[in-house]
Write an enzyme that holds these catalytic residues in place. Structure first.
Site, mmCIF file in Angstrom:
data_model
loop_
_atom_site.group_PDB
_atom_site.id
_atom_site.type_symbol
_atom_site.label_atom_id
_atom_site.label_comp_id
_atom_site.label_asym_id
_atom_site.label_seq_id
_atom_site.Cartn_x
_atom_site.Cartn_y
_atom_site.Cartn_z
ATOM 1 N N CYS A 40 -7.811 26.197 -26.561
ATOM 2 C CA CYS A 40 -9.204 26.782 -27.145
ATOM 3 C C CYS A 40 -10.131 25.505 -27.136
ATOM 4 O O CYS A 40 -9.540 24.236 -27.157
ATOM 5 C CB CYS A 40 -9.189 27.431 -28.395
ATOM 6 S SG CYS A 40 -8.180 28.731 -28.697
ATOM 7 N N CYS A 321 -9.412 18.980 1.277
ATOM 8 C CA CYS A 321 -8.104 18.409 1.632
ATOM 9 C C CYS A 321 -7.110 19.021 0.795
ATOM 10 O O CYS A 321 -5.901 19.142 0.915
ATOM 11 C CB CYS A 321 -8.220 16.802 1.350
ATOM 12 S SG CYS A 321 -8.739 16.443 -0.136
#
EC number: 2.1.1.63
Length: 360
Positions: A40, A321
């Site tokens: 959180c 990539c």
């Protein structure tokens, strides 16, 4: 405690901030609850766990790689792209008064703890607040010199009282002298926030040159190469390319954008540019191998060279990539870290699947 604990505030301070739901620590750390497997924001309104059941992380992707799920109430992956209010207010003040000298006393008068500010800037910009201010002022001087201002005027306009001090600071920051900088290509950079942590984007007039996660080990070497080999003067700033990539990245992480349109400029060897061009053709949500790319280039024996060029790619995500995997299906290496690579592939796979379902 995670490996980046040196970037985090003291443990007791984070526990207090979590229990008090202190919004001043938004973007500084994330709270992960061992008993629920959820992470959180510090200010989450959910019932607070016992401190002994909590561990803290500097970045959202570290929580993900540790096996935690994002909280559905406070949505920490969204919050990862939001700087805390006190940082926004400070940056607004800097823009309004670029000549102001920000001492620790000035910061304290604004209710900002200098040490906390230093930690936040080091974590999200890769430099301290004062170093960022200094580079920003020098960047303004560079802009003036490029537009025809004299070196004397540029020095005094950005607050330097001596030319020697200005020249020394300029050379240290830009790796060139003010006189030579008048003929160099400015490379402007800005920090971008993403669900996977802060990134740095650099662009010149022709297009985006670099997009990397700030904690990428090779980042310093890449920037030095751009300065020393390609003659760039690097300074904080904004241009249309940087604005565009910020917007497109937000759309990409929301699953809405599958093809980047921002203009690119990729300094490098001819072979490296050929490899990067092949990377750009890998379809969204799909993967390929070094061997396949080498074969497409007509050099089937150049798999290792392709891997090296792949690792030299300075445009993370945009030149994908992360879509290159091992011949055995393994993730292989990734400059941003394998957890991020896995996240990006999952994101694209999920978005692609949703698009297919909507098509039927």
């Amino acid at each position: 405690m995670n490996l980046h604990s040196t970037l985090l505030p003291p443990h007791a301070e984070m526990v207090r901030a979590m229990l008090d739901r202190d919004t001043a620590y938004e973007g500084v750390f994330f709270t992960a609850v061992k008993t629920t497997g959820i992470f959180c924001r510090p200010s989450c309104t959910a019932r607070k766990p016992k401190p002994e059941n909590v561990e803290f992380f500097a970045h959202a992707d570290e929580c993900l790689s540790a096996g935690y799920r994002a909280c559905l109430r406070c949505k920490p992956l969204d919050a990862a792209a939001i700087a805390p209010d006190w940082v926004h207010a400070l940056l607004k003040s800097v823009d309004a008064g670029p000549e102001q000298r920000w001492t620790d006393a000035h910061l304290l008068a604004e209710g900002i703890e200098p040490l906390k500010l230093r930690r936040w800037f080091k974590q999200h910009f890769g430099m301290t607040f004062h170093a960022w201010l200094r580079t920003r002022r020098l960047g303004m001087a560079l802009g003036g010199i490029k537009q025809g201002d004299s070196i004397d005027s540029a020095a005094f306009d950005c607050g330097y009282e001596s030319l020697s001090g200005f020249r020394d600071a300029f050379k240290k920051s830009f790796h060139t002298t003010p006189g030579r900088a008048a003929n160099s290509e400015p490379l402007l950079f800005t920090r971008l926030t993403t669900p996977l942590g802060p990134m740095i984007a650099m662009a010149e007039r022709r297009g985006l040159v670099l997009l990397e996660f700030l904690d990428r080990p090779a980042l310093t070497r890449e920037v030095e190469e751009l300065q020393n080999r390609y003659g760039y003067a690097v300074a904080p700033g904004h241009n249309l390319h940087l604005q565009q990539i910020e917007q497109e990245l937000a759309q990409y992480f929301s699953g809405q954008l599958k093809q980047f349109k921002v203009a690119l400029h990729l300094p490098g060897s001819e072979f490296a540019r050929q490899v990067w061009a092949e990377l750009a053709t890998i379809p969204y949500g799909q993967t390929t191998t070094y061997g396949t790319i080498a074969a497409r280039l007509g050099k089937p024996g150049a798999r290792r060279a392709v891997g090296l060029a792949n690792g030299q790619n300075r445009l993370s995500i945009v030149v994908p990539c992360h879509r290159v995997i091992g011949a055995d299906g393994s993730l292989t290496g990734y400059g941003g870290g394998q957890p991020r690579k896995a996240f990006l592939l999952r994101l694209e796979s999920a978005a692609r699947q949703i698009t297919r379902q909507l098509a039927f």
